[in-house]
Design a protein around this motif. Structure first.
Motif, PDB file in Angstrom:
ATOM      1  N   LYS A 129      15.360  -9.279 -29.764  1.00  0.00           N
ATOM      2  CA  LYS A 129      14.658  -9.206 -28.474  1.00  0.00           C
ATOM      3  C   LYS A 129      14.044  -7.826 -28.270  1.00  0.00           C
ATOM      4  CE  LYS A 129      17.659 -12.573 -26.160  1.00  0.00           C
ATOM      5  NZ  LYS A 129      18.671 -12.788 -25.108  1.00  0.00           N
ATOM      6  N   ASP A 157      22.267 -13.349 -27.335  1.00  0.00           N
ATOM      7  CA  ASP A 157      22.247 -12.029 -27.959  1.00  0.00           C
ATOM      8  C   ASP A 157      22.958 -12.011 -29.305  1.00  0.00           C
ATOM      9  OD1 ASP A 157      20.851 -10.964 -25.840  1.00  0.00           O
ATOM     10  OD2 ASP A 157      22.615 -10.151 -24.832  1.00  0.00           O
ATOM     11  N   LEU A 197      12.103 -16.181 -24.228  1.00  0.00           N
ATOM     12  CA  LEU A 197      13.037 -15.176 -24.725  1.00  0.00           C
ATOM     13  C   LEU A 197      14.342 -15.141 -23.933  1.00  0.00           C
ATOM     14  CD1 LEU A 197      12.739 -13.254 -27.103  1.00  0.00           C
ATOM     15  CD2 LEU A 197      12.082 -11.456 -25.516  1.00  0.00           C
ATOM     16  N   HIS A 198      14.262 -15.386 -22.636  1.00  0.00           N
ATOM     17  CA  HIS A 198      15.469 -15.304 -21.803  1.00  0.00           C
ATOM     18  C   HIS A 198      16.453 -16.441 -22.086  1.00  0.00           C
ATOM     19  CE1 HIS A 198      12.861 -18.121 -19.682  1.00  0.00           C
ATOM     20  NE2 HIS A 198      13.933 -18.569 -19.048  1.00  0.00           N
ATOM     21  N   LEU A 199      16.015 -17.461 -22.802  1.00  0.00           N
ATOM     22  CA  LEU A 199      16.892 -18.591 -23.106  1.00  0.00           C
ATOM     23  C   LEU A 199      17.797 -18.325 -24.307  1.00  0.00           C
ATOM     24  CD1 LEU A 199      14.342 -21.543 -22.792  1.00  0.00           C
ATOM     25  CD2 LEU A 199      16.022 -20.812 -21.086  1.00  0.00           C
ATOM     26  N   ASN A 229       7.765 -16.283 -23.509  1.00  0.00           N
ATOM     27  CA  ASN A 229       8.166 -17.043 -22.321  1.00  0.00           C
ATOM     28  C   ASN A 229       9.534 -17.690 -22.446  1.00  0.00           C
ATOM     29  OD1 ASN A 229       5.784 -16.462 -20.982  1.00  0.00           O
ATOM     30  ND2 ASN A 229       4.743 -18.314 -21.665  1.00  0.00           N
ATOM     31  N   SER A 268      16.370 -20.655 -31.308  1.00  0.00           N
ATOM     32  CA  SER A 268      14.918 -20.535 -31.205  1.00  0.00           C
ATOM     33  C   SER A 268      14.224 -21.689 -31.919  1.00  0.00           C
ATOM     34  CB  SER A 268      14.443 -19.192 -31.759  1.00  0.00           C
ATOM     35  OG  SER A 268      14.742 -19.056 -33.134  1.00  0.00           O
ATOM     36  N   ALA A 304      20.103  -9.749 -29.611  1.00  0.00           N
ATOM     37  CA  ALA A 304      19.658  -8.663 -28.737  1.00  0.00           C
ATOM     38  C   ALA A 304      18.751  -7.699 -29.491  1.00  0.00           C
ATOM     39  CB  ALA A 304      20.864  -7.921 -28.169  1.00  0.00           C
TER      40      ALA A 304
END
Length: 294
Positions: free
Chosen positions: A75, A170, A165-167, A163, A178, A72
């Motif tokens: 992000k 946290d 990042l939501h995958l 694109n 990643s 998190a």
């Protein structure tokens, strides 16, 4: 030295008061002549981390009101950055700024370049078994030998990660997932050798909890990006067990065997259904990949 290229260095920090001052002193002195932006994401620390960071001029401090997790914090830094390239850097004093510069100068046409920790790097022997399991799992599921799955030092083209990042989770497995996601999306990932030092302070990573969560996240990502890597082995194993059970129980140990034992028949049908279900999921995966690439 590519001093014309701007870089945002994102450093998550949670209760790192023991070492973050020395780390920042070293990094800021090294990068004083470089167009680098240093972001410290203070992830709800309850020690003096934020106070120490605030004493450094030219360092952007972003505070989370409570502890949200390593991923998190990354992000938050990625969304706040405005440069073409971003870097992940640990707050615990493990990394050498020269290694970061080496990665940055060698990213070239890659979407991500990861610091590969060498044999001369400090290693926590308690973590080696868990890292070995994760590495072998990731190698099998991606079909590629990954030299360093979860290195915390890496440079990334920001546009490439936004694109996806939501995958990402946290928690601590952000680096691992990643890496897997970039490889399965066909993005260019390379490695460059680095050396890490012993961290200052104690780690908050719990091997069993975070390791098992990471394996589940890897499986989820593979099902999302390359589902046949999961469905085909499961299908073959189930189908094979059905054949084995039919031969073992129906032919060798049954005096008057039926044409097909019900349990064996069920396993054979299940294996076939899993295979065809995997093909459907694979088609959905390809459509989703196309959406991510837009």
């Amino acid at each position: 030295m590519e001093t014309d290229k701007h870089l945002t260095v994102i450093i998550p920090a949670y209760n790192e008061a023991k070492g973050i001052g020395e780390m920042l002193k070293e990094l800021t002195e090294f990068s004083s002549d470089l167009p680098w932006h240093i972001f410290i994401i203070n992830d709800g620390s309850n020690d003096e981390t934020g106070t120490i960071v605030s004493q450094f001029s030219g360092v952007t401090l972003i505070n989370h009101p409570y502890n949200k997790g390593y991923g998190a914090a990354l992000k938050t830094g990625i969304l706040a950055a405005e440069t073409e390239y971003i870097a992940f850097y640990d707050a615990d004093g493990q990394h050498n700024p020269q290694d970061l510069l080496n990665l940055f100068e060698n990213i070239k046409n890659n979407d991500m370049i990861i610091g590969e920790r060498g044999k001369d790097s400090h290693q926590d022997w308690m973590r080696k078994p868990g890292k070995w399991v994760l590495s072998k799992t990731a190698n099998f599921l991606t079909g590629r030998k990954i030299p360093d799955l979860n290195s915390g030092l890496r440079v990334i083209r920001r546009e490439s990660i936004l694109n996806l990042l939501h995958l990402f989770p946290d928690g601590f497995s952000f680096s691992t997932t990643s890496t897997i996601a970039f490889m399965n999306m066909g993005l260019f990932v390379s490695y460059y050798p680095i050396t890490v030092r012993k961290r200052v302070g104690s780690s908050t990573v719990k091997q069993i909890k975070h390791g098992s969560n990471t394996i589940m996240l890897i499986l989820r990502l593979i099902v999302l990006f390359n589902p046949l890597k999961v469905f085909i082995p499961v299908s073959l194993i189930t189908f094979g067990l059905g054949i084995f059970y039919e031969i073992y129980a129906g032919v060798l140990f049954h005096p008057n065997p039926p044409k097909l034992i019900p349990l064996a028949f069920f396993m054979l049908i299940t294996g076939v259904l899993i295979f065809f279900f995997g093909l459907v999921v694979d088609q959905i995966s390809e459509m989703r990949k196309h959406q991510f690439r837009k």
